[in-house]
Enzyme design. Structure first.
Site, PDB file in Angstrom:
ATOM      1  N   MET A  56      68.252  40.923  30.786  1.00  0.00           N
ATOM      2  CA  MET A  56      69.598  40.335  30.857  1.00  0.00           C
ATOM      3  C   MET A  56      69.733  39.509  32.130  1.00  0.00           C
ATOM      4  O   MET A  56      69.642  40.043  33.249  1.00  0.00           O
ATOM      5  CB  MET A  56      70.673  41.430  30.818  1.00  0.00           C
ATOM      6  N   CYS A 139      67.532  32.552  23.789  1.00  0.00           N
ATOM      7  CA  CYS A 139      68.694  32.205  24.621  1.00  0.00           C
ATOM      8  C   CYS A 139      69.553  31.148  23.916  1.00  0.00           C
ATOM      9  O   CYS A 139      69.067  30.062  23.576  1.00  0.00           O
ATOM     10  CB  CYS A 139      68.250  31.696  25.993  1.00  0.00           C
ATOM     11  N   ARG A 264      73.635  45.790  26.731  1.00  0.00           N
ATOM     12  CA  ARG A 264      74.953  45.944  27.349  1.00  0.00           C
ATOM     13  C   ARG A 264      75.357  47.394  27.569  1.00  0.00           C
ATOM     14  O   ARG A 264      76.025  47.714  28.551  1.00  0.00           O
ATOM     15  CB  ARG A 264      75.997  45.202  26.508  1.00  0.00           C
TER      16      ARG A 264
HETATM   17  C1  LIG Z   1      74.554  39.271  30.315  1.00  0.00           C
HETATM   18  C2  LIG Z   1      73.426  39.127  29.350  1.00  0.00           C
HETATM   19  C3  LIG Z   1      72.302  38.433  29.710  1.00  0.00           C
HETATM   20  C4  LIG Z   1      71.227  38.298  28.814  1.00  0.00           C
HETATM   21  N1  LIG Z   1      70.080  37.659  29.220  1.00  0.00           N
HETATM   22  C5  LIG Z   1      69.000  37.637  28.398  1.00  0.00           C
HETATM   23  C6  LIG Z   1      67.760  37.100  28.848  1.00  0.00           C
HETATM   24  O1  LIG Z   1      67.606  36.674  30.002  1.00  0.00           O
HETATM   25  N2  LIG Z   1      66.719  37.079  27.971  1.00  0.00           N
HETATM   26  C7  LIG Z   1      66.840  37.561  26.681  1.00  0.00           C
HETATM   27  O2  LIG Z   1      65.882  37.537  25.928  1.00  0.00           O
HETATM   28  N3  LIG Z   1      67.995  38.107  26.247  1.00  0.00           N
HETATM   29  C8  LIG Z   1      69.065  38.170  27.077  1.00  0.00           C
HETATM   30  N4  LIG Z   1      70.219  38.770  26.651  1.00  0.00           N
HETATM   31  C9  LIG Z   1      70.267  39.379  25.299  1.00  0.00           C
HETATM   32  C10 LIG Z   1      69.895  40.864  25.381  1.00  0.00           C
HETATM   33  O3  LIG Z   1      68.570  41.040  25.807  1.00  0.00           O
HETATM   34  C11 LIG Z   1      70.093  41.562  24.014  1.00  0.00           C
HETATM   35  O4  LIG Z   1      69.204  41.024  23.074  1.00  0.00           O
HETATM   36  C12 LIG Z   1      71.525  41.414  23.502  1.00  0.00           C
HETATM   37  O5  LIG Z   1      72.467  41.659  24.526  1.00  0.00           O
HETATM   38  C13 LIG Z   1      71.802  42.367  22.329  1.00  0.00           C
HETATM   39  O6  LIG Z   1      71.610  43.700  22.727  1.00  0.00           O
HETATM   40  P1  LIG Z   1      72.837  44.692  23.147  1.00  0.00           P
HETATM   41  O7  LIG Z   1      73.794  44.714  22.008  1.00  0.00           O
HETATM   42  O8  LIG Z   1      72.126  46.007  23.374  1.00  0.00           O
HETATM   43  O9  LIG Z   1      73.463  44.144  24.383  1.00  0.00           O
HETATM   44  C14 LIG Z   1      71.301  38.877  27.514  1.00  0.00           C
HETATM   45  C15 LIG Z   1      72.461  39.562  27.151  1.00  0.00           C
HETATM   46  C16 LIG Z   1      73.515  39.701  28.048  1.00  0.00           C
HETATM   47  C17 LIG Z   1      74.732  40.482  27.617  1.00  0.00           C
END
Ligand SMILES: Cc1cc2nc3c(=O)[nH]c(=O)nc-3n(C[C@H](O)[C@H](O)[C@H](O)COP(=O)(O)O)c2cc1C
Length: 382
Positions: A56, A139, A264
């Protein structure tokens, strides 16, 4: 196929199991649970649990990753690192390659649109001591997609394949890819491109089954994850909306994914990881404050006091929310001018936290950090 390996599948299941078709590894039909403590592999890298901490941007600093490992994540990942930033020896970008001894196994994620530049970035990541190079094809942010990188690559399979191929040929480490379902709502592009990326050398795929357009709205559709698992013979990691043990169990059992990724839900909340791994109980206020102060101190060491002061503000709400402390307390902390004052205020609210913190700091392994040959300013002088 480079770096790929066939995960063991249905062999461990009783014939009558409803999951035989999907072949859920580690599924115990008596308890109807998947064993999250089981190890698995990406290429030849052993991952000790089936829980992965999500990359993230603006969150996945070293302190976050080390904490994730302590609370049960078998694999942690850096935030996305720009291959252009690495090529230009940008100080801040190079700082993302700082890896501590207790983070392994660790993936460093890179993004970019040019195969040769991505290959060069992957070599730098390998030299920095990462275990896996992860490629970002997910992304959705315009600043990234307009350069042809991130989720945009899903619409340009030839380029996506060329990137994976170039990276896989440039390094010895296994290469993984993280992607969304596609750009447009309802897209199934991930199912077309996923097998092609495996052919090009991806040893693992992570799917966040939302479209780029959706950003973080709606729900992650893990029926696509199940379809992807059927199409490829490398481990698939399921990302999106994994917020509890029940959700982790149901996604593992219904998709056949090798592991779940948590994003998250783990922000300011490593206890979510522990809960998903099967431990019960809420943290005490002392534990919460001790983990937050440890996180602050480590972040200062990594980013320097000035950058850390702004960076940490969002974490106060994440740690102290969830009914753990009254809401005005967070507002009060955000307004304090220095991190010393924040620490003092936190300890005043939970004096016993000092002892918990002492124990945590004693248990942290010291030294052995990979210090690249970089200007000291990257390390905030620490
Ligand atoms: C603040 C934030 C930053 C993120 N940055 C990245 C990142 O740098 N690279 C990536 O592959 N996914 C990124 N994601 C996506 C997460 O890795 C993940 O796939 C997505 O949040 C869904 O999972 P969750 O519901 O558990 O949050 C980001 C998500 C959030 C909320």
């Amino acid at each position: 196929m480079r770096g790929a390996q066939a995960p063991s599948r249905a062999s461990m299941l009783p014939a009558a199991s409803p999951y035989v078709k999907l072949g859920i590894r580690g599924y115990d039909s008596a308890s109807m649970q998947v064993d999250l403590n089981e190890s698995w592999r990406i290429g030849d890298v052993e991952i000790p649990s089936r829980l992965v901490l999500a990359p993230m941007a603006g969150v996945s600093v070293q302190a976050f990753r080390r904490q994730g490992r302590r609370y049960g994540a078998g694999l942690v990942c850096s935030e996305m690192v720009s291959c252009a930033g690495l090529a230009h020896q940008n100080e801040r970008t190079l700082g993302y390659l700082r890896i501590a001894a207790d983070e392994h196994p660790l993936a460093v994620q890179i993004f970019g649109a040019e195969p040769a530049a991505m290959a060069e970035a992957a070599r730098m990541v390998e030299d920095a001591g990462a275990d896996i190079v992860d490629i970002n094809f997910g992304c959705p942010v315009r600043k990234v997609t307009k350069t042809g990188a991130g989720a945009y690559c899903l619409e340009d399979p030839a380029r996506a394949r060329a990137i994976v191929d170039a990276v896989a040929n440039a390094i010895v480490l296994p290469v993984s890819v993280k992607m969304r379902r596609g750009l447009a709502n309802g897209s199934r592009t991930c199912l077309e491109i996923g097998p092609q990326l495996v052919e090009s050398g991806a040893a693992s795929l992570t799917l966040h089954p939302r479209s780029a357009k959706q950003m973080y709205t709606g729900e992650a559709d893990h029926s696509l994850t199940a379809e992807l698992v059927e199409l490829v013979d490398v481990p698939v990691i399921a990302s999106g909306d994994i917020v509890s043990r029940a959700k982790a169990q149901s996604v593992l059992a219904t998709t056949g994914a090798e592991a779940v990724m948590v994003g998250r839900a783990a922000q300011g909340n490593p206890w979510a990881l522990r809960q998903i791994m099967g431990e019960k109980g809420e943290p005490s206020r002392e534990e919460v404050v001790a983990e937050l102060v440890l996180f602050m101190r480590e972040t200062v060491r990594e980013l320097g006091e000035q950058r850390a002061t702004g960076f940490l503000k969002k974490f106060y709400g994440w740690y102290l929310g969830r009914g753990r402390f009254p809401r005005p307390f967070k507002q009060e902390l955000v307004q304090l001018a220095t991190l010393d004052e924040v620490e003092r205020r936190l300890f005043a609210a939970a004096p016993g936290a000092r002892f918990v913190l002492e124990r945590l700091e004693d248990e942290m392994p010291q030294g052995d950090e990979v210090l690249l040959d970089l200007p000291i300013s990257i390390y905030g002088g620490g």
